[in-house]
Design a protein around this motif. Structure first.
Motif, mmCIF file in Angstrom:
data_model
loop_
_atom_site.group_PDB
_atom_site.id
_atom_site.type_symbol
_atom_site.label_atom_id
_atom_site.label_comp_id
_atom_site.label_asym_id
_atom_site.label_seq_id
_atom_site.Cartn_x
_atom_site.Cartn_y
_atom_site.Cartn_z
ATOM 1 N N GLU A 130 3.695 -36.748 33.433
ATOM 2 C CA GLU A 130 3.440 -37.624 34.575
ATOM 3 C C GLU A 130 1.944 -37.871 34.756
ATOM 4 N N ALA A 131 1.607 -39.097 35.116
ATOM 5 C CA ALA A 131 0.209 -39.431 35.396
ATOM 6 C C ALA A 131 -0.312 -38.554 36.519
ATOM 7 N N GLY A 132 -1.551 -38.113 36.367
ATOM 8 C CA GLY A 132 -2.175 -37.282 37.392
ATOM 9 C C GLY A 132 -1.955 -35.801 37.220
ATOM 10 N N SER A 133 -1.129 -35.413 36.242
ATOM 11 C CA SER A 133 -0.850 -33.992 36.017
ATOM 12 C C SER A 133 -1.937 -33.371 35.152
ATOM 13 N N SER A 134 -2.107 -32.066 35.302
ATOM 14 C CA SER A 134 -2.945 -31.297 34.384
ATOM 15 C C SER A 134 -2.034 -30.575 33.407
ATOM 16 N N VAL A 135 -2.546 -30.297 32.202
ATOM 17 C CA VAL A 135 -1.720 -29.712 31.144
ATOM 18 C C VAL A 135 -2.486 -28.580 30.481
ATOM 19 N N THR A 136 -1.767 -27.495 30.183
ATOM 20 C CA THR A 136 -2.315 -26.437 29.346
ATOM 21 C C THR A 136 -1.398 -26.242 28.147
ATOM 22 N N VAL A 137 -2.001 -25.887 27.015
ATOM 23 C CA VAL A 137 -1.259 -25.595 25.784
ATOM 24 C C VAL A 137 -1.645 -24.184 25.372
ATOM 25 N N ASN A 138 -0.684 -23.300 25.409
ATOM 26 C CA ASN A 138 -0.942 -21.867 25.174
ATOM 27 C C ASN A 138 -2.056 -21.356 26.080
ATOM 28 N N GLY A 139 -2.060 -21.836 27.316
ATOM 29 C CA GLY A 139 -3.019 -21.368 28.313
ATOM 30 C C GLY A 139 -4.367 -22.052 28.292
ATOM 31 N N ILE A 140 -4.592 -22.959 27.348
ATOM 32 C CA ILE A 140 -5.872 -23.666 27.230
ATOM 33 C C ILE A 140 -5.699 -25.094 27.727
ATOM 34 N N ALA A 141 -6.659 -25.555 28.544
ATOM 35 C CA ALA A 141 -6.569 -26.899 29.117
ATOM 36 C C ALA A 141 -6.559 -27.959 28.025
ATOM 37 N N ALA A 152 -4.096 -31.499 22.403
ATOM 38 C CA ALA A 152 -4.801 -30.219 22.354
ATOM 39 C C ALA A 152 -4.706 -29.659 20.951
ATOM 40 N N GLY A 153 -5.772 -28.988 20.505
ATOM 41 C CA GLY A 153 -5.760 -28.331 19.209
ATOM 42 C C GLY A 153 -5.087 -26.970 19.317
ATOM 43 N N VAL A 154 -4.291 -26.640 18.304
ATOM 44 C CA VAL A 154 -3.580 -25.359 18.275
ATOM 45 C C VAL A 154 -3.817 -24.684 16.928
ATOM 46 N N ASN A 155 -4.243 -23.424 16.964
ATOM 47 C CA ASN A 155 -4.393 -22.632 15.753
ATOM 48 C C ASN A 155 -3.111 -21.827 15.534
ATOM 49 N N LEU A 156 -2.446 -22.070 14.410
ATOM 50 C CA LEU A 156 -1.194 -21.406 14.105
ATOM 51 C C LEU A 156 -1.430 -20.127 13.309
ATOM 52 N N GLN A 157 -0.531 -19.169 13.498
ATOM 53 C CA GLN A 157 -0.525 -17.948 12.690
ATOM 54 C C GLN A 157 0.522 -18.094 11.592
ATOM 55 N N GLU A 158 0.304 -17.382 10.515
ATOM 56 C CA GLU A 158 1.265 -17.440 9.421
ATOM 57 C C GLU A 158 2.651 -17.032 9.907
ATOM 58 N N GLY A 159 3.643 -17.849 9.599
ATOM 59 C CA GLY A 159 5.005 -17.572 10.031
ATOM 60 C C GLY A 159 5.396 -18.412 11.230
ATOM 61 N N ALA A 160 6.358 -17.914 12.003
ATOM 62 C CA ALA A 160 6.883 -18.654 13.152
ATOM 63 C C ALA A 160 5.909 -18.612 14.325
ATOM 64 N N ASN A 161 5.731 -19.756 14.981
ATOM 65 C CA ASN A 161 4.863 -19.875 16.150
ATOM 66 C C ASN A 161 5.629 -20.552 17.282
ATOM 67 N N VAL A 162 5.431 -20.059 18.500
ATOM 68 C CA VAL A 162 5.983 -20.692 19.693
ATOM 69 C C VAL A 162 4.806 -21.210 20.530
ATOM 70 N N VAL A 163 4.735 -22.510 20.698
ATOM 71 C CA VAL A 163 3.647 -23.131 21.456
ATOM 72 C C VAL A 163 4.188 -23.528 22.825
ATOM 73 N N GLN A 164 3.554 -23.034 23.874
ATOM 74 C CA GLN A 164 4.020 -23.303 25.234
ATOM 75 C C GLN A 164 3.122 -24.345 25.896
ATOM 76 N N VAL A 174 5.432 -27.305 38.761
ATOM 77 C CA VAL A 174 5.132 -26.898 37.393
ATOM 78 C C VAL A 174 6.344 -27.132 36.486
ATOM 79 N N GLY A 175 6.119 -27.858 35.395
ATOM 80 C CA GLY A 175 7.123 -28.042 34.360
ATOM 81 C C GLY A 175 6.606 -27.448 33.066
ATOM 82 N N GLN A 176 7.499 -26.961 32.222
ATOM 83 C CA GLN A 176 7.053 -26.379 30.957
ATOM 84 C C GLN A 176 8.075 -26.600 29.855
ATOM 85 N N ILE A 177 7.568 -26.538 28.637
ATOM 86 C CA ILE A 177 8.409 -26.737 27.467
ATOM 87 C C ILE A 177 7.787 -25.942 26.327
#
Length: 223
Positions: A130-141, A152-164, A174-177
């Motif tokens: 939604e317009a006007g919302s703030s967003v964090t990806v893995n806790g980083i703005a 947002a840039g995300v650094n992955l670890q070898e193997g399975a990663n869950v990005v919130q 607050v909405g999350q995925i």
């Protein structure tokens, strides 16, 4: 000389007043917003006139008799309320204004795709909310554009990663995925069962068997 004098009786009445209470008393969200639907209760105080009634209008709409508490809907709402007696005497109007938003911000991830796998450790996650919302990806703005697109840039670890991904709208809802991504930079392990290395065969065609990682593509002798 005598003359008749007429007289009339007048009754002076005190016009009633109304008071309103709001539950919750103060906005429970950010920026003056209510995150829950506030409820307005109106009561008559004072006045000596008969046949008192309370009326209200929402956003300049039709006059409505007050009979029970008013639940304020989502959006920007103005409530005007007042008392009137059976003779038409009416107090000055009272006004309450509300900003209400009870819905959670929706999030759409554009990339990377859910369940995707890749060899690049640093990926750019993109999406919209939604317009006007703030967003964090893995806790980083994240960087959010006025219309709600974010990245947002995300650094992955070898193997399975869950990005919130978490979005907070103007009211504080607050909405999350979550998106699952796999980083696979290691070559697959291949174990050859037959024929044995350095073995001698007596036929032109032989069966080659072995084992490797699930989901891998295997070629034998280039085909």
């Amino acid at each position: 000389e005598n003359s008749s004098v007429s007289s009339a009786m007048y009754q002076i009445v005190a016009v009633a007043h109304v008071t309103a209470t709001v539950n919750p008393v103060n906005p429970d969200g950010l920026n003056g917003y209510y995150k829950t639907h506030p409820v307005v209760s109106i009561a008559i105080i004072g006045g000596s006139s008969a046949g008192l009634s309370v009326f209200y209008r929402i956003n300049g709409g039709a006059e409505t008799p007050y009979v029970s508490p008013i639940q304020i809907p989502d959006g920007t709402t103005t409530v005007v309320y007042y008392a009137r007696d059976s003779l038409g005497n009416q107090e000055e109007t009272n006004t309450l204004s509300f900003k209400v938003k009870t819905t959670l911000p929706q999030i759409t991830i554009l990339s990377p795709a859910e369940g995707s796998s890749g060899k690049v450790q640093h990926v750019t996650l993109t999406g919209r909310t939604e317009a006007g919302s703030s967003v964090t990806v893995n806790g980083i703005a994240a960087t959010v554009l006025p219309a709600g697109e974010f990245s947002a840039g995300v650094n992955l670890q070898e193997g399975a990663n869950v990005v919130q991904v978490v979005a907070t709208d103007v009211a504080g809802n607050v909405g999350q995925i979550r998106v699952n991504v796999t980083l696979d930079t290691k070559p697959p392990v291949l174990a050859l069962t037959s024929p044995k290395i350095y073995s001698t065969v007596t036929t032109q065609q032989v069966a080659v068997t072995g084992k490797t990682e699930a989901g891998e593509t295997l070629t034998v002798a280039g085909s």
